[in-house]
Write a protein that holds these residues in place. Structure first.
Motif, PDB file in Angstrom:
ATOM      1  N   PHE A   1      35.510  47.817  42.446  1.00  0.00           N
ATOM      2  CA  PHE A   1      36.360  48.165  43.571  1.00  0.00           C
ATOM      3  C   PHE A   1      36.519  49.681  43.679  1.00  0.00           C
ATOM      4  N   SER A   2      36.495  50.200  44.910  1.00  0.00           N
ATOM      5  CA  SER A   2      36.907  51.591  45.122  1.00  0.00           C
ATOM      6  C   SER A   2      37.231  51.813  46.588  1.00  0.00           C
ATOM      7  N   GLY A   3      38.024  52.858  46.852  1.00  0.00           N
ATOM      8  CA  GLY A   3      38.313  53.283  48.209  1.00  0.00           C
ATOM      9  C   GLY A   3      39.416  52.507  48.893  1.00  0.00           C
ATOM     10  N   PHE A   4      39.357  52.475  50.234  1.00  0.00           N
ATOM     11  CA  PHE A   4      40.322  51.841  51.143  1.00  0.00           C
ATOM     12  C   PHE A   4      41.704  52.508  51.052  1.00  0.00           C
ATOM     13  N   GLY A   5      42.756  51.812  51.548  1.00  0.00           N
ATOM     14  CA  GLY A   5      44.118  52.353  51.504  1.00  0.00           C
ATOM     15  C   GLY A   5      44.680  52.134  50.115  1.00  0.00           C
ATOM     16  N   TYR A   6      45.218  50.938  49.869  1.00  0.00           N
ATOM     17  CA  TYR A   6      45.326  50.429  48.507  1.00  0.00           C
ATOM     18  C   TYR A   6      44.056  49.615  48.282  1.00  0.00           C
ATOM     19  N   THR A   7      43.356  49.865  47.206  1.00  0.00           N
ATOM     20  CA  THR A   7      42.048  49.247  47.036  1.00  0.00           C
ATOM     21  C   THR A   7      42.145  47.734  46.942  1.00  0.00           C
ATOM     22  N   VAL A   8      43.134  47.220  46.203  1.00  0.00           N
ATOM     23  CA  VAL A   8      43.272  45.785  45.972  1.00  0.00           C
ATOM     24  C   VAL A   8      44.723  45.376  46.182  1.00  0.00           C
ATOM     25  N   ALA A   9      44.929  44.249  46.865  1.00  0.00           N
ATOM     26  CA  ALA A   9      46.246  43.611  46.967  1.00  0.00           C
ATOM     27  C   ALA A   9      46.102  42.163  46.532  1.00  0.00           C
ATOM     28  N   VAL A  10      46.951  41.745  45.587  1.00  0.00           N
ATOM     29  CA  VAL A  10      46.903  40.370  45.080  1.00  0.00           C
ATOM     30  C   VAL A  10      48.313  39.796  45.117  1.00  0.00           C
ATOM     31  N   GLY A  11      48.788  39.429  46.308  1.00  0.00           N
ATOM     32  CA  GLY A  11      50.141  38.903  46.455  1.00  0.00           C
ATOM     33  C   GLY A  11      51.166  40.015  46.463  1.00  0.00           C
ATOM     34  N   VAL A  12      52.242  39.809  47.191  1.00  0.00           N
ATOM     35  CA  VAL A  12      53.267  40.852  47.297  1.00  0.00           C
ATOM     36  C   VAL A  12      54.643  40.365  46.860  1.00  0.00           C
ATOM     37  N   GLY A  13      54.749  39.091  46.470  1.00  0.00           N
ATOM     38  CA  GLY A  13      56.016  38.582  45.949  1.00  0.00           C
ATOM     39  C   GLY A  13      55.977  38.542  44.436  1.00  0.00           C
ATOM     40  N   ASN A  14      56.822  37.758  43.849  1.00  0.00           N
ATOM     41  CA  ASN A  14      56.831  37.577  42.392  1.00  0.00           C
ATOM     42  C   ASN A  14      56.597  36.121  42.033  1.00  0.00           C
ATOM     43  N   THR A  15      55.710  35.472  42.793  1.00  0.00           N
ATOM     44  CA  THR A  15      55.529  34.027  42.642  1.00  0.00           C
ATOM     45  C   THR A  15      54.060  33.635  42.466  1.00  0.00           C
ATOM     46  N   ASN A  16      53.193  34.585  42.100  1.00  0.00           N
ATOM     47  CA  ASN A  16      51.805  34.208  41.833  1.00  0.00           C
ATOM     48  C   ASN A  16      51.737  33.186  40.699  1.00  0.00           C
ATOM     49  N   THR A  17      50.777  32.269  40.791  1.00  0.00           N
ATOM     50  CA  THR A  17      50.622  31.224  39.786  1.00  0.00           C
ATOM     51  C   THR A  17      49.147  30.998  39.495  1.00  0.00           C
ATOM     52  N   ASN A  18      48.801  31.052  38.206  1.00  0.00           N
ATOM     53  CA  ASN A  18      47.435  30.751  37.768  1.00  0.00           C
ATOM     54  C   ASN A  18      46.394  31.635  38.462  1.00  0.00           C
TER      55      ASN A  18
END
Length: 268
Positions: free
Chosen positions: A185-202
């Motif tokens: 991964f490189s570049g973009f605004g924020y390069t990676v987004a993986v959920g924005v809450g606190n409820t990710n699972t597995n």
């Protein structure tokens, strides 16, 4: 007209091509062309078990045969989306060994809650996004268009471009039962987004590399939210010679989700 149960090999399709109401279809070695008036190179709805293998999603080669060395193609130079999936009951989708460039968004998808209908992108290259038209686009490599993501597999891809949003944009509140592994991964605004809450699972985020060849506008990661059963391991920082980042001693260090660079892997 497309038929279910068929493989289409080495064919060229004009912009706005529709994959509609078919199942068990493979596109092998096919070219999907975009232009300045089409919504997407490929529009998909009502279909299941569709595979794009060694496919190219590019601007019209008559206008742009390759990414220009001087910079991005203009905003009106290609389609907004390389591949756009309607939110009408997501089917099983596989994209493998494919090339995306000249897009506003390489892929926009809506994930399924059915474990038999995964959305998978492997061994593919997202690069040289088009100009965003002074902010008219939110430029992403791979974008989940809904409020949550599930049964997503993003493995062994290179996602690297200038752009104002995310290379991988799982921007909903929650990500579940998904694997993001072995990518660059490189570049973009924020390069990676993986959920924005606190409820990710597995969610498994392992073996990825954050490169410094393209500087993100704001940072490499838009948070790593809390939750249960999530794994962050063996993700590393790659210092590219001649890039904006000059601390060569940091090359190969483990990159933690809070931005720490360490000789030790993240273990929380």
């Amino acid at each position: 007209k497309l038929e279910s149960g068929k493989t289409y090999r080495y064919m060229s399709f004009d912009s706005g091509f529709g994959v509609e109401n078919v199942n068990d279809v493979t596109f092998y070695g096919c070219l999907f062309k975009g232009n300045d008036s089409a919504f997407a190179n490929v529009i998909m709805r009502g279909s299941n078990n569709i595979t794009f293998d060694y496919a190219s999603f590019v601007p019209d080669p008559a206008r742009y045969a390759a990414p220009p060395a001087s910079g991005q193609i203009p905003y009106n130079g290609s389609s907004q989306f390389g591949l756009w999936l309607y939110p009408d009951g997501a089917g099983k989708i596989m994209v493998d060994h494919s090339d995306f460039w000249g897009f506003g968004n390489g892929i926009q998808f809506f994930s399924s809650t059915d474990p038999n209908k995964t959305f998978t992108v492997r061994n593919s290259w997202f690069h040289d996004a088009r100009d965003d038209g002074n902010g008219q686009d939110h430029t992403d490599g791979i974008l989940e268009g809904g409020s949550a993501s599930s049964y997503v597999v993003i493995d062994h891809n290179t996602i690297s471009s200038r752009g104002n949003t995310n290379g991988l944009a799982l921007q909903g509140k929650t990500v579940t039962n998904s694997q993001i592994t072995n990518n660059y991964f490189s570049g973009f605004g924020y390069t990676v987004a993986v959920g924005v809450g606190n409820t990710n699972t597995n969610v498994t985020f392992t073996g990825n590399v954050f490169g410094t060849d393209l500087k993100p506008d704001w940072g490499p990661l838009y948070g790593w939210p809390g939750g249960t059963g999530n794994v962050w391991r063996n993700n590393k920082w790659r210092v590219v010679p001649g890039s904006y980042y000059t601390k060569t001693a940091d090359d190969g260090k483990y990159w933690w989700p809070d931005g720490t660079l360490s000789a030790s892997d993240y273990s929380k």
